[in-house]
Scaffold this motif. Structure first.
Motif, PDB file in Angstrom:
ATOM      1  N   LEU A  40       1.053  -1.118   0.137  1.00 10.88           N
ATOM      2  CA  LEU A  40       0.064  -0.020   0.151  1.00 10.88           C
ATOM      3  C   LEU A  40       0.580   1.036   0.023  1.00 10.88           C
ATOM      4  O   LEU A  40       1.501   1.520   0.952  1.00 10.88           O
ATOM      5  CB  LEU A  40      -0.882   0.075   0.938  1.00 10.88           C
ATOM      6  CG  LEU A  40      -1.727   1.041   1.550  1.00 10.88           C
ATOM      7  CD1 LEU A  40      -2.934   2.133   0.974  1.00 10.88           C
ATOM      8  CD2 LEU A  40      -2.029   1.236   2.786  1.00 10.88           C
ATOM      9  N   SER A  41       0.765   1.979  -0.986  1.00 14.50           N
ATOM     10  CA  SER A  41       1.521   3.501  -1.431  1.00 14.50           C
ATOM     11  C   SER A  41       0.497   4.384  -0.481  1.00 14.50           C
ATOM     12  O   SER A  41      -0.458   3.870  -1.475  1.00 14.50           O
ATOM     13  CB  SER A  41       2.272   3.712  -2.332  1.00 14.50           C
ATOM     14  OG  SER A  41       2.565   4.543  -2.784  1.00 14.50           O
ATOM     15  N   THR A  42       0.736   5.188   0.030  1.00 20.21           N
ATOM     16  CA  THR A  42       0.108   6.122   0.795  1.00 20.21           C
ATOM     17  C   THR A  42       0.227   7.193   1.064  1.00 20.21           C
ATOM     18  O   THR A  42       1.946   7.591   1.144  1.00 20.21           O
ATOM     19  CB  THR A  42      -1.625   5.798   1.347  1.00 20.21           C
ATOM     20  OG1 THR A  42      -2.133   7.038   1.771  1.00 20.21           O
ATOM     21  CG2 THR A  42      -0.658   5.245   2.404  1.00 20.21           C
ATOM     22  N   HIS A  43      -0.116   8.116   0.974  1.00 22.24           N
ATOM     23  CA  HIS A  43       0.665   9.942   1.474  1.00 22.24           C
ATOM     24  C   HIS A  43      -0.005  10.604   2.620  1.00 22.24           C
ATOM     25  O   HIS A  43       0.361  11.285   3.673  1.00 22.24           O
ATOM     26  CB  HIS A  43      -0.167  11.102   0.890  1.00 22.24           C
ATOM     27  CG  HIS A  43       1.105  11.285  -0.334  1.00 22.24           C
ATOM     28  ND1 HIS A  43       0.751  11.098  -2.121  1.00 22.24           N
ATOM     29  CD2 HIS A  43       2.186  11.448  -0.524  1.00 22.24           C
ATOM     30  CE1 HIS A  43       1.748  11.079  -2.730  1.00 22.24           C
ATOM     31  NE2 HIS A  43       2.664  11.633  -2.005  1.00 22.24           N
ATOM     32  N   ILE A  44      -0.827   9.183   3.764  1.00 21.58           N
ATOM     33  CA  ILE A  44      -1.922   8.874   4.223  1.00 21.58           C
ATOM     34  C   ILE A  44      -0.856   7.868   5.766  1.00 21.58           C
ATOM     35  O   ILE A  44      -1.271   7.410   6.215  1.00 21.58           O
ATOM     36  CB  ILE A  44      -3.160   8.955   4.475  1.00 21.58           C
ATOM     37  CG1 ILE A  44      -4.300   9.948   3.567  1.00 21.58           C
ATOM     38  CG2 ILE A  44      -3.533   9.435   5.815  1.00 21.58           C
ATOM     39  CD1 ILE A  44      -5.511   9.160   3.589  1.00 21.58           C
ATOM     40  N   VAL A  45      -0.126   9.395   6.102  1.00 17.53           N
ATOM     41  CA  VAL A  45       1.050   8.166   6.893  1.00 17.53           C
ATOM     42  C   VAL A  45       0.579   8.050   8.509  1.00 17.53           C
ATOM     43  O   VAL A  45       0.265   6.517   8.467  1.00 17.53           O
ATOM     44  CB  VAL A  45       2.106   9.288   7.768  1.00 17.53           C
ATOM     45  CG1 VAL A  45       3.513   9.114   8.494  1.00 17.53           C
ATOM     46  CG2 VAL A  45       3.114  10.110   6.627  1.00 17.53           C
ATOM     47  N   GLU A  46      -0.405   8.098   8.962  1.00 18.92           N
ATOM     48  CA  GLU A  46      -0.985   7.744  10.325  1.00 18.92           C
ATOM     49  C   GLU A  46      -2.045   6.096   9.651  1.00 18.92           C
ATOM     50  O   GLU A  46      -2.110   5.522  10.834  1.00 18.92           O
ATOM     51  CB  GLU A  46      -1.921   8.719  10.321  1.00 18.92           C
ATOM     52  CG  GLU A  46      -1.494   9.006  11.598  1.00 18.92           C
ATOM     53  CD  GLU A  46       0.000   8.522  13.277  1.00 18.92           C
ATOM     54  OE1 GLU A  46      -0.164   7.731  13.548  1.00 18.92           O
ATOM     55  OE2 GLU A  46       1.346   8.815  13.203  1.00 18.92           O
ATOM     56  N   ASP A  47      -2.705   6.199   8.668  1.00 22.96           N
ATOM     57  CA  ASP A  47      -3.128   5.013   8.054  1.00 22.96           C
ATOM     58  C   ASP A  47      -1.748   3.656   8.286  1.00 22.96           C
ATOM     59  O   ASP A  47      -2.629   2.201   8.289  1.00 22.96           O
ATOM     60  CB  ASP A  47      -3.761   5.618   6.342  1.00 22.96           C
ATOM     61  CG  ASP A  47      -4.835   6.185   6.127  1.00 22.96           C
ATOM     62  OD1 ASP A  47      -5.609   6.406   7.620  1.00 22.96           O
ATOM     63  OD2 ASP A  47      -5.445   6.205   4.902  1.00 22.96           O
ATOM     64  N   VAL A  48      -0.982   3.721   7.411  1.00 21.48           N
ATOM     65  CA  VAL A  48      -0.057   2.715   7.605  1.00 21.48           C
ATOM     66  C   VAL A  48       0.381   2.414   8.941  1.00 21.48           C
ATOM     67  O   VAL A  48      -0.053   1.210   9.395  1.00 21.48           O
ATOM     68  CB  VAL A  48       1.404   3.392   6.848  1.00 21.48           C
ATOM     69  CG1 VAL A  48       2.546   2.010   7.663  1.00 21.48           C
ATOM     70  CG2 VAL A  48       1.593   3.901   5.774  1.00 21.48           C
ATOM     71  N   ARG A  49      -0.396   3.425  10.067  1.00 20.03           N
ATOM     72  CA  ARG A  49       0.160   2.744  11.595  1.00 20.03           C
ATOM     73  C   ARG A  49      -0.969   2.016  11.531  1.00 20.03           C
ATOM     74  O   ARG A  49      -0.806   1.092  12.972  1.00 20.03           O
ATOM     75  CB  ARG A  49       0.888   4.098  12.606  1.00 20.03           C
ATOM     76  CG  ARG A  49       0.697   3.475  14.033  1.00 20.03           C
ATOM     77  CD  ARG A  49       1.050   4.397  15.282  1.00 20.03           C
ATOM     78  NE  ARG A  49       1.855   3.674  16.072  1.00 20.03           N
ATOM     79  CZ  ARG A  49       2.031   4.527  17.182  1.00 20.03           C
ATOM     80  NH1 ARG A  49       1.545   5.958  17.105  1.00 20.03           N
ATOM     81  NH2 ARG A  49       2.236   3.867  18.278  1.00 20.03           N
ATOM     82  N   THR A  50      -2.337   2.380  11.430  1.00 18.29           N
ATOM     83  CA  THR A  50      -2.605   1.777  11.717  1.00 18.29           C
ATOM     84  C   THR A  50      -3.567   0.314  11.060  1.00 18.29           C
ATOM     85  O   THR A  50      -4.382  -1.093  11.218  1.00 18.29           O
ATOM     86  CB  THR A  50      -4.324   2.043  11.674  1.00 18.29           C
ATOM     87  OG1 THR A  50      -4.541   3.389  11.886  1.00 18.29           O
ATOM     88  CG2 THR A  50      -5.996   1.653  11.865  1.00 18.29           C
ATOM     89  N   LEU A  51      -2.945   0.151   9.956  1.00 18.65           N
ATOM     90  CA  LEU A  51      -3.384  -1.075   8.862  1.00 18.65           C
ATOM     91  C   LEU A  51      -2.454  -1.874   8.837  1.00 18.65           C
ATOM     92  O   LEU A  51      -2.624  -3.067   8.388  1.00 18.65           O
ATOM     93  CB  LEU A  51      -3.551  -0.370   7.586  1.00 18.65           C
ATOM     94  CG  LEU A  51      -4.968   0.732   7.101  1.00 18.65           C
ATOM     95  CD1 LEU A  51      -5.343   0.990   6.159  1.00 18.65           C
ATOM     96  CD2 LEU A  51      -5.767  -0.715   7.602  1.00 18.65           C
ATOM     97  N   CYS A  52      -1.266  -1.200   8.581  1.00 17.33           N
ATOM     98  CA  CYS A  52       0.032  -2.256   8.178  1.00 17.33           C
ATOM     99  C   CYS A  52       0.937  -2.660   9.339  1.00 17.33           C
ATOM    100  O   CYS A  52       1.233  -2.077  10.373  1.00 17.33           O
ATOM    101  CB  CYS A  52       0.913  -1.416   7.504  1.00 17.33           C
ATOM    102  SG  CYS A  52       0.138  -0.789   5.774  1.00 17.33           S
ATOM    103  N   SER A  53       1.369  -4.118   9.095  1.00 16.67           N
ATOM    104  CA  SER A  53       2.369  -4.626  10.417  1.00 16.67           C
ATOM    105  C   SER A  53       3.650  -4.494   9.646  1.00 16.67           C
ATOM    106  O   SER A  53       4.293  -4.568  10.301  1.00 16.67           O
ATOM    107  CB  SER A  53       2.540  -6.126  10.386  1.00 16.67           C
ATOM    108  OG  SER A  53       2.626  -6.498   9.081  1.00 16.67           O
TER     109      SER A  53
END
Length: 295
Positions: free
Chosen positions: A188-201
């Protein structure tokens, strides 16, 4: 299953070094790819998706040589690029049926059930007979998500997938990706950084073609505990602070500038300690490569 990227490099004819000796391993689950515009994220994803050649290096999906066995990769790949075009005069139902055929789903009943299920999952079933040319930007994005999920892919690559989606649609899509990511590699490439903390391991930060960090989001954030400070300041003061501190972000809040800095020790009584966020990790990592605190 794991995707092993080793010493991957790519330089374009105009001289831009898009990827510079990039190496890391991605395991099953949601993987976040972060970086500023022009960092090399899209170059990396296009290379993994077999859409462009690398100058050197290798990519293996378990024993599958991604760079040299492109046809095999494409059979198990789901890909949603940032700029996704559609055939305007064909309905989403017809187009997904056609893509399902290309994915090797030859049984008509199975294709019909697969297409209907996907259209329901991306909330397009009631609009399935409409031409894609009549779809709004958000609807086209949801269609792109559906086509990327066809054929139960083992590797899914999505580049800024929630562009054009409202908050409810964005939440629905991320829930869908999280569900799929339990036994699939999802990049997942995204500019919404906090989404990575929520979604990604797991996640990586790329800047100017180089891998700056590969870590677990919570581990990276915890590393900055007690090292992020904030203060309100005017523009002139901020410029002075840049010479004295490692300013990692400046945001306008309630009419004044809120400055966040990284420091191993308390910079002074006017500063207050704040809980770090993944965005702080991101800005701290790319600070050596570019000015992240431009107002």
């Amino acid at each position: 299953m794991q995707l092993v990227i080793s010493n991957l490099s790519k330089r374009y004819p105009n001289g831009v070094q898009a990827l510079n000796n990039v190496s890391f391993t991605i395991k099953e689950g949601m993987f976040g790819l972060l970086g500023p515009n022009g960092a090399g994220k899209s170059s990396l994803m296009r290379t993994i998706a077999t859409l462009q050649e690398a100058d050197s290096g290798s990519i293996f999906l378990d024993d599958l040589d991604v760079l040299n066995d492109k046809e095999s990769v494409r059979k198990i790949l789901g890909y949603l690029p940032q700029d996704f075009g559609v055939y305007p005069k064909i309905s989403s139902e017809q187009m997904l049926d056609h893509i399902a055929c290309l994915k090797g789903i030859s049984n008509a009943k199975e294709r019909k059930e697969t297409v209907e299920n996907l259209l329901n999952r991306v909330n397009l079933y009631t609009d399935r007979k409409k031409s894609l040319g009549t779809y709004s930007g958000g609807m086209k994005q949801r269609f792109g998500i559906a086509q990327a999920l066809l054929g139960n892919p083992k590797l899914i690559i999505v580049d800024e997938p929630t562009a054009g989606l409202d908050p409810a649609e964005r939440n629905r899509f991320y829930n869908l990706l999280s569900e799929i990511g339990s036994n699939t590699i999802v990049i997942l490439s995204t500019h919404i950084v906090e989404d990575v903390r929520t979604l990604c391991s797991d996640f990586a930060i790329i800047c100017k073609g180089e891998l700056l960090r590969h870590d677990k989001p919570d581990d990276a954030v915890n590393e900055l505990e007690g090292k992020i400070f904030t203060i309100s300041a005017d523009k002139a003061t901020v410029e002075q602070m840049k010479e004295q501190y490692q300013v990692i972000s400046v945001q306008m809040k309630s009419g004044s500038l809120s400055v966040r800095i990284y420091s191993d020790s308390n910079p002074g009584s006017n500063f207050r300690t704040v809980s770090p966020a993944l965005e702080d990790v991101y800005f701290h990592q790319i600070a050596s490569k570019m000015d992240v605190a431009t107002i």
